[in-house]
Design a protein around this motif. Structure first.
Motif, PDB file in Angstrom:
ATOM      1  N   GLN A 215       4.993 -17.735  24.102  1.00  0.00           N
ATOM      2  CA  GLN A 215       4.873 -19.201  24.100  1.00  0.00           C
ATOM      3  C   GLN A 215       3.799 -19.509  23.108  1.00  0.00           C
ATOM      4  OE1 GLN A 215       6.182 -20.330  28.035  1.00  0.00           O
ATOM      5  NE2 GLN A 215       7.970 -19.769  27.437  1.00  0.00           N
TER       6      GLN A 215
ATOM      7  N   ALA B 213      10.974 -22.876  16.158  1.00  0.00           N
ATOM      8  CA  ALA B 213       9.753 -22.188  17.198  1.00  0.00           C
ATOM      9  C   ALA B 213       9.912 -22.662  19.103  1.00  0.00           C
ATOM     10  CB  ALA B 213       8.465 -23.029  16.931  1.00  0.00           C
ATOM     11  N   ASP B 214      10.458 -23.713  18.704  1.00  0.00           N
ATOM     12  CA  ASP B 214      10.825 -24.713  19.268  1.00  0.00           C
ATOM     13  C   ASP B 214      12.268 -23.698  20.311  1.00  0.00           C
ATOM     14  OD1 ASP B 214      11.797 -25.956  17.654  1.00  0.00           O
ATOM     15  OD2 ASP B 214      12.619 -27.319  19.575  1.00  0.00           O
TER      16      ASP B 214
ATOM     17  N   ASN C 119      11.374 -21.057  22.031  1.00  0.00           N
ATOM     18  CA  ASN C 119      10.745 -21.025  22.838  1.00  0.00           C
ATOM     19  C   ASN C 119      11.625 -20.947  24.015  1.00  0.00           C
ATOM     20  OD1 ASN C 119       8.510 -21.314  24.391  1.00  0.00           O
ATOM     21  ND2 ASN C 119       7.750 -22.955  23.576  1.00  0.00           N
ATOM     22  N   GLN C 120      12.054 -21.987  23.603  1.00  0.00           N
ATOM     23  CA  GLN C 120      13.481 -22.366  24.528  1.00  0.00           C
ATOM     24  C   GLN C 120      14.231 -20.524  24.845  1.00  0.00           C
ATOM     25  OE1 GLN C 120      15.830 -24.939  24.310  1.00  0.00           O
ATOM     26  NE2 GLN C 120      16.267 -25.480  26.355  1.00  0.00           N
TER      27      GLN C 120
ATOM     28  N   ARG D 120      12.405 -18.439  27.390  1.00  0.00           N
ATOM     29  CA  ARG D 120      12.153 -18.674  28.956  1.00  0.00           C
ATOM     30  C   ARG D 120      13.611 -17.813  29.837  1.00  0.00           C
ATOM     31  NH1 ARG D 120      11.521 -25.201  30.103  1.00  0.00           N
ATOM     32  NH2 ARG D 120      12.125 -25.555  27.946  1.00  0.00           N
TER      33      ARG D 120
ATOM     34  N   GLN E 275       1.463 -22.025  30.556  1.00  0.00           N
ATOM     35  CA  GLN E 275       1.720 -22.202  29.484  1.00  0.00           C
ATOM     36  C   GLN E 275       1.789 -23.958  29.123  1.00  0.00           C
ATOM     37  OE1 GLN E 275       1.045 -19.922  27.016  1.00  0.00           O
ATOM     38  NE2 GLN E 275       1.895 -21.256  25.365  1.00  0.00           N
TER      39      GLN E 275
ATOM     40  N   GLU F 152       8.309 -29.895  17.618  1.00  0.00           N
ATOM     41  CA  GLU F 152       8.203 -29.749  18.873  1.00  0.00           C
ATOM     42  C   GLU F 152       7.756 -28.748  19.864  1.00  0.00           C
ATOM     43  OE1 GLU F 152      11.855 -32.423  19.473  1.00  0.00           O
ATOM     44  OE2 GLU F 152      12.361 -31.080  18.899  1.00  0.00           O
TER      45      GLU F 152
ATOM     46  N   TRP G 293       7.264 -27.218  23.713  1.00  0.00           N
ATOM     47  CA  TRP G 293       8.030 -28.149  24.898  1.00  0.00           C
ATOM     48  C   TRP G 293       6.572 -27.677  25.524  1.00  0.00           C
ATOM     49  CZ3 TRP G 293      12.705 -28.473  26.993  1.00  0.00           C
ATOM     50  CH2 TRP G 293      13.501 -27.889  26.252  1.00  0.00           C
TER      51      TRP G 293
END
Lengths: 516, 389
Positions: free
Chosen positions: A112, A423-424, A427-428, A431, B61, B161, B163
């Motif tokens: 992340q 990337a985001d 990133n999701q 999770r 994180q 973006e 998180w």
């Protein structure tokens, strides 16, 4: 006249001396848990004096059998606990920085971190490092579990040898009982101390395997394990063998055939060992499941530089709808955009890519974890592939499971060719991957924790029952030194009284002789 | 009842083992400070501790991401502040130039030099980097946002973006076409003078906000040149649109439009007639460059130049306030995340850490029990009947 009296007195003295000997034997064995108190049974028969009719052995086979059955159960639990504790020692979740979850967390936080700052060389290097550490950790644990498994095999062989050695001794003892019984039949049947040895060996055997014992009038016995597999009968014993390759305990018939009795053993260390092997197999499967999940799920948003790409989402069935609409852009020999809808399947997408004919081919493949995905192969690493939803990426781990998992060989190339715009999204995704890996690891540690905790509790309860049965046996068969001293004291007085008869007869003879 | 000696011994061993186990556990509790040390000590605690460790790591994180967003957006805010300062300076210069009726071509050229420096400064800032990433390159990160020659935007048209919490993400690298975009529109067709008549009549259909308007020109009873058209628009649509006649750097004239509302934009739905070539939508850098080139050409700045520089400043200010709003949200997350971190760590501590005072009490209790056991055994052994014989 005096000769007859002296004969009666001499016989009485001999019987009293023997009784004192028996009492002494009791005292000497006061601390021997397998010793059963012996009581000489002296019978008075007028006018022939006294005779040692038999030596009564204070013992209840019912309680001994009960105790041995309980001992089998406790030993089985003890063996299972011993091996599970060794497994537990490998998972130091309560020592900061040493638990497996730390490796998983470190890897996904690195991931992340990279998705937060994908151009950062340090973050890239950190991801590779943490991925290698995670693989190293999984492989180390696998090796450790294998070592424990081998050590259980070694123990099982030892236990089987021990069982074979005890059953041989027991068979021999069966013979001795008969012989000694015959030899001592006319002299009070003082052979019962052999039965103590028999009981000791039966207790020892119960520690390794659950047994059922049938005893005849003189103490000879037949020993069986579950389902009537005979271990000792008369002067014969039957051997067991351990098949390490298949994790089986075999009963060797006299005709040379071998019967798998693993499922029939219900107690003793052999049962504990077999159960521990099953536990270990479960832990290894869970570790394997974790490795497979990592290989199947974790991907990077690589868009070029490599030749093997995967659809980011995995599906339970190959015919499941994609559940998402979007477009894949293939920049190969020429450029083409392939649109897909949420009702399309992986096969539809594969067909569309294959028919595009721009240097990409696709096939629906099964992931190591049993799910399905799309494998897209580029005929030239310089070709580019992107998806509007970030559904295309390269695998971070490769292999088929825990045995061969490793960090993808092309990870550096992937890291140099990331699609930053996705990337985001990744990133999701991470999770969910993190949660899935954590859940499997949590399942593994919970299984170890739950099993061991439950075995320990069961052991405490069953051991208390064993102690209670032992106490009951001790009450029945154990020796009280106080009582024995009283008995000896009494015998001593009788002996002294009887001895006085000799001196009185002697005086009477002297007086009679003087009178002559 | 018979009490065999071995029974006493067995009972002692059993009790001794139990108490010693309790004693050693409490000793470990006190020495390590941990109530739970191994997985099987408390399976539910094991499960929860692993869950909490993951949550703490994820939160950590998110905190790092928040810090990253905070740092980036603070720098973006600072940079936009500098851009705004520069634009305001150029605006002031333009006002002075416009209000002065006696500037020589050399003086105008000197002003152009000043604009050139200002433009260079804005370009530097628009192409500024933080680490490897361009501040205003959006999700392409490493692509230089503005071409130094054309000043066209060449990077990604989506923000990058990250998180910052379980459910929210913020833009940390903004798309430059939006940040430096303007809502100024200049007709591509130019005229020799503001009063040059339209040769082909037509109509402009445009949308401002949610309202669509059609403006006809060149026909009978309609505006006949760009000056009349600008006046017509200002008279009839003045609450929605500003219209100007602006001189181009080559000396020709164009009609320029801008929505009244700062954040609104104009959508051209259809244009017919002489203006059918459409309108250019220069970004802020290009708007500044246009004024600079006019000055270089020896032309006085006009009302539209003033308006465009002012509008550019206001737009940057608006972007800055948007960034500030996100930044404020990001900064507000800090105490929430720190508090949550404390709560999670406390939960973890409650699960695995020992209550030392309780452990010491237990330890003392076991010690007393152990000493009592020793005494009981000694006393029991002393109770032999043989003493009385």
């Amino acid at each position: 006249m005096f000769g007859g009296t002296l004969g009666i007195v001499s016989q009485g003295l001999e019987i009293l001396r023997k009784s004192i000997d028996i009492r002494n034997r009791n005292i000497l064995n006061a601390n021997n848990p397998d010793y059963a108190q012996e009581d000489p049974v002296i019978k008075t028969s007028v006018p022939y004096g006294i005779s040692l009719e038999t030596i009564e052995r204070v013992k209840s086979l019912y309680y001994v059998q009960q105790r041995n059955a309980q001992l089998s159960l406790v030993s089985s639990l003890d063996e299972r606990i011993k091996n599970n504790t060794r497994v537990e020692d490998l998972f130091q979740e309560f020592t900061q920085g040493l638990g497996g979850i730390e490796y998983i967390n470190t890897f996904f936080t690195s991931y992340q971190d990279l998705m937060k700052d994908p151009t950062n060389e340090g973050a890239r290097a950190n991801l590779v490092q943490s991925a290698n550490s995670l693989v190293g950790y999984l492989k180390d644990r696998k090796r450790n579990l294998d070592t424990i498994s081998q050590s259980i095999d070694y123990s099982m062989r030892q236990y089987v040898d021990k069982v074979n050695s005890i059953t041989k001794k027991l068979a021999k003892l069966n013979q001795e009982i008969l012989i000694t019984y015959a030899q001592t039949y006319a002299r009070g049947q003082d052979y019962k101390n052999i039965l103590d040895e028999r009981d000791r060996l039966l207790r020892e055997l119960s520690e390794y395997i659950n047994i059922r014992v049938q005893e005849d009038d003189i103490g000879r016995f037949k020993v069986e394990t579950s389902k009537g597999f005979v271990l000792v009968e008369d002067k014969f014993s039957w051997e067991l063998a351990y098949d390490g390759a298949n994790k089986r305990v075999l009963w060797k018939s006299k005709d040379g055939s071998q019967v798998d009795i693993s499922g029939e053993i219900s107690g003793g260390r052999l049962k504990g060992g077999l159960d521990a092997i099953a536990d270990l197999q479960d832990y290894q499967n869970r570790l394997d499941q974790l490795a497979k999940k990592l290989i199947s799920e974790v991907k990077l948003p690589a868009k070029t530089g490599i030749t093997e790409y995967y659809w980011t989402l995995n599906y339970a069935n190959s015919t499941d709808p994609l559940g998402i609409s979007g477009a894949i852009t293939l920049n190969g020999s020429s450029s083409v955009i392939i649109n897909y809808t949420s009702t399309d399947t992986l096969t539809d997408l594969a067909n569309a890519i294959n028919s595009a004919g721009v240097g990409f081919s696709a096939v629906v493949v099964a992931n190591p974890d049993g799910t399905y995905t799309l494998q897209i192969t580029s005929s030239n690493p310089s070709y580019t592939i992107t998806d509007s939803n970030g559904m295309v990426g390269g695998r971070v781990f490769e292999g088929t499971g825990i045995a061969d998992i490793k960090v993808a060989g092309d990870i550096s190339i992937q890291l140099s060719n990331l699609d930053y715009s996705k990337a985001d999204e990744f990133n999701q995704f991470s999770r969910l991957w993190w949660d899935n890996s954590k859940n499997i690891y949590q399942g593994l540690t919970s299984a170890i924790a739950g099993n061991l905790n439950s075995y320990k509790k069961q052991y405490d309860i069953e051991n208390a029952v064993l102690n209670s049965l032992n106490a009951k046996l001790q009450e029945m068969q154990g020796v009280s030194i106080d009582k024995e001293f009283m008995e000896v004291f009494q015998l001593q007085k009788s002996y002294q009284a009887l001895a006085k008869v000799v001196s009185a007869i002697d005086e009477l003879i002297q007086t009679t002789l003087n009178m002559v | 009842m018979k009490v065999p000696d071995n029974l006493l011994f067995s009972l002692f061993i059993e009790q001794d083992a139990r108490i010693k186990k309790g004693l050693s556990e409490k000793t470990l509790d006190v020495s390590t400070g941990r109530r739970v040390r191994a997985l099987s000590d408390e399976p539910t605690a094991t499960y929860n501790v692993i869950e909490l460790k993951k949550e703490i790591a994820q939160l950590s994180q998110h905190s790092q991401n928040r810090l990253f967003a905070d740092t980036n957006l603070t720098y973006v805010d600072f940079t936009l502040g500098k851009v705004w300062d520069t634009l305001k300076g150029l605006y002031a210069t333009t006002i002075r130039a416009k209000n002065s009726a006696t500037l020589t071509p050399d003086q105008l050229s000197a002003l152009a030099e000043q604009f050139d420096k200002g433009l260079g400064h804005i370009l530097d800032m628009a192409n500024d980097k933080l680490g490897q990433n361009y501040l205003f390159g959006g999700s392409s990160l490493t692509v230089k946002p503005f071409d130094p020659n054309t000043l066209n935007y060449t990077a990604s048209s989506q923000d990058f973006e990250v998180w910052v919490s379980e459910n929210s993400k913020v833009s940390v690298f903004l798309r430059g076409d939006k940040v430096f975009g303007s809502n100024l529109y200049i007709s591509k067709v130019s005229f020799a003078s503001p009063t040059t008549s339209f040769t082909t009549p037509g109509a402009i259909t445009l949308q401002v906000g949610s309202n669509a308007y059609t403006i006809s020109y060149g026909g009978a009873g309609e505006p006949q040149n760009i000056q009349e058209l600008a006046q017509y628009i200002n008279n009839n649509f003045g609450d929605k649109l500003h219209a100007f006649v602006s001189q181009n750097p080559d000396g020709s004239y164009s009609i320029a439009l801008a929505p009244v509302e700062l954040s609104a934009s104009v959508q051209f739905i259809g244009i017919t007639g002489e203006l059918s070539a459409g309108f250019e939508n220069p970004n802020i850098l290009q708007a500044v460059k246009r004024v600079k080139e006019k000055l270089q050409g020896g032309f006085y700045p006009d009302d539209f130049d003033l308006f465009s520089l002012n509008r550019a400043g206001e737009l940057i200010s608006l972007r800055r306030s948007e960034v500030g709003s996100v930044l404020s949200t990001v900064k507000n997350l800090q105490p929430t995340q720190e508090n949550l971190d404390l709560v999670l760590k406390k939960q973890k501590s409650d699960l695995e850490d020992a209550d030392i005072s309780e452990s010491i009490m237990e330890y003392t209790r076991y010690r007393i029990a152990y000493e009592a056991l020793m005494r009981m055994v000694a006393d029991q052994k002393d109770l032999t009947i043989l003493k009385y014989i």
